[in-house]
Design an enzyme around this catalytic site. Structure first.
Site, PDB file in Angstrom:
ATOM      1  N   CYS A 225       7.967  -9.497  10.576  1.00  0.00           N
ATOM      2  CA  CYS A 225       8.401 -10.272   9.407  1.00  0.00           C
ATOM      3  C   CYS A 225       9.275  -9.368   8.541  1.00  0.00           C
ATOM      4  CB  CYS A 225       7.198 -10.782   8.616  1.00  0.00           C
ATOM      5  SG  CYS A 225       6.170 -11.973   9.503  1.00  0.00           S
ATOM      6  N   LYS A 231      11.021  -2.106   5.302  1.00  0.00           N
ATOM      7  CA  LYS A 231      10.093  -1.399   6.190  1.00  0.00           C
ATOM      8  C   LYS A 231      10.769  -1.027   7.506  1.00  0.00           C
ATOM      9  CE  LYS A 231       5.774  -3.171   4.273  1.00  0.00           C
ATOM     10  NZ  LYS A 231       6.399  -3.976   3.196  1.00  0.00           N
ATOM     11  N   CYS A 340       1.282  -7.894   0.846  1.00  0.00           N
ATOM     12  CA  CYS A 340       1.402  -7.387  -0.529  1.00  0.00           C
ATOM     13  C   CYS A 340       0.495  -8.245  -1.416  1.00  0.00           C
ATOM     14  CB  CYS A 340       2.838  -7.388  -1.015  1.00  0.00           C
ATOM     15  SG  CYS A 340       3.672  -8.992  -0.957  1.00  0.00           S
TER      16      CYS A 340
END
Length: 385
Positions: A225, A231, A340
């Protein structure tokens, strides 16, 4: 703009947001209508609006109403500033206070600490004795963190490069690559350190999620994702790691090739139809769709938009993604689940359900980063077969 005019502008913008207009659209529309407003004025108004949204329930109590005006009365009262210096009724200033615009006492802890009433029991269950501390942290602006791009520069060099452009930064203890900006944050986007790929804007806990992976040269890693690719770029900074990025909405990755080129990183973008042909991967990282509760300081409207039904839907989506990715993870590899979020509904509960359903899988790591510790809230679990 005088301070009172900035407050009046914030009242007008907040009224639009409370009526349903997206936050960024309301701010942008106001800026277009008020072209006389300078950059400092726009920044100050933006800060007022975001502060009011982070503290919507408590400011409404302090201001006597959940309106733009009520929230800004509450904001001024919370700051300790004199109301009669702002609410003067002069040109461009908000009108003087009426007798019925009085503060009232908080009815519940959830109101005092600016959490939706329905969510407070889950919040307390997830965070235990740290619930109040975390809720209080969510009421304040998030710090600005940078990731040092070790492909191009080391920590000391990055700090020096930023300092040369008037940006002060210090090492953040959460991750070896993380810096916290202490002064000059508004200069980052135009700085050479940023435009030349020496640093990237990325929360320290987000960096730590990647750093927790035991990455070795030759590994093939999928960022499932990927979104904007923060990231993916952090993964690609590990020498010898072959990084693939995917997002079900490929448009979210549109800037990733340019960001990777700027960083000197190599990331291969994969469409959904290409995934099966590239699987299996040694590491699959899935930063799953979630409530975003760990980053509500940055996007406070999400705190008030979340519903109980939506939280349940997210849990199903998260479990479904994890279950699907088992076939893309190499035997002995790691399926790294991250959110998150600071809510157990999206974190431990999802992982526990996965382990109960997939009995041949086990958990190597489970870690939480809390907003009250100076980062966004994050969760990660490493699963292996």
């Amino acid at each position: 703009m005088i301070p009172a005019a900035r407050v009046q502008a914030s009242i007008e913008i907040l009224d639009e947001i409370l009526a349903g207009k997206p936050v960024e659209k309301a701010l942008t529309n106001w800026a277009r209508r008020r072209r006389f407003a300078g950059s400092k004025d726009r920044a100050a108004v933006r800060d007022h609006v975001f502060d009011a949204l982070r503290c919507k329930r408590s400011f409404a109590a302090l201001g006597g109403a959940e309106t733009g005006r009520g929230l800004m009365i509450g904001a001024v009262r919370a700051s300790g500033e004199a109301l009669d210096g702002i609410f003067t009724g002069a040109r461009h200033a908000p009108g003087v206070l009426a007798a019925d615009e009085a503060r009232r006492d908080f009815v519940t802890e959830a109101e005092q600490y600016d959490i939706p009433e329905w969510l407070w029991p889950r919040f307390q269950s997830s965070l235990g004795g740290q619930a109040v501390e975390v809720a209080e942290a969510l009421r304040h602006r998030a710090p600005v963190h940078l990731r040092v791009n070790l492909i191009k520069i080391d920590i000391a060099g990055a700090i020096a490069a930023l300092d040369a452009e008037g940006i002060k930064a210090v090492v953040h203890p959460t991750c070896d690559t993380a810096l916290e900006v202490t002064d000059g944050a508004r200069k980052i986007a135009m700085s050479k350190a940023y435009t030349e790929g020496l640093v990237e804007l990325q929360d320290a806990a987000s960096q730590a999620v990647v750093a927790a992976l035991d990455l070795k040269p030759g590994m093939r890693v999928l960022d499932y994702c990927a979104g904007g690719g923060g990231k993916s770029l952090a993964l690609a900074a590990h020498q010898g790691v072959d990084v693939f990025a995917h997002d079900v909405n490929s448009a979210r990755m549109r800037d990733l090739p340019a960001r990777a080129e700027r960083a000197g990183a190599r990331v291969t973008l994969l469409s959904t139809s290409e995934l099966a042909g590239q699987a299996p991967f040694d590491v699959v990282l899935v930063d799953a769709p979630c409530s975003g509760s760990g980053s509500w300081r940055r996007a406070p409207a999400g705190k008030w938009a979340l519903t109980e039904n939506r939280l349940q839907e997210l849990g199903e989506i998260q479990f479904g993604i994890l279950d699907k990715l088992t076939s893309m993870t190499a035997s002995g590899g790691v399926l790294a689940y991250a959110t998150c979020s600071i809510l157990d509904d999206e974190n431990g509960c999802v992982v526990d359900r996965f382990l109960q359903t997939n009995t041949d899988w086990s958990e190597r790591l489970r870690k939480t980063w809390l907003v009250s510790h100076g980062t966004d809230g994050f969760f990660a679990a490493h699963l292996t077969q």
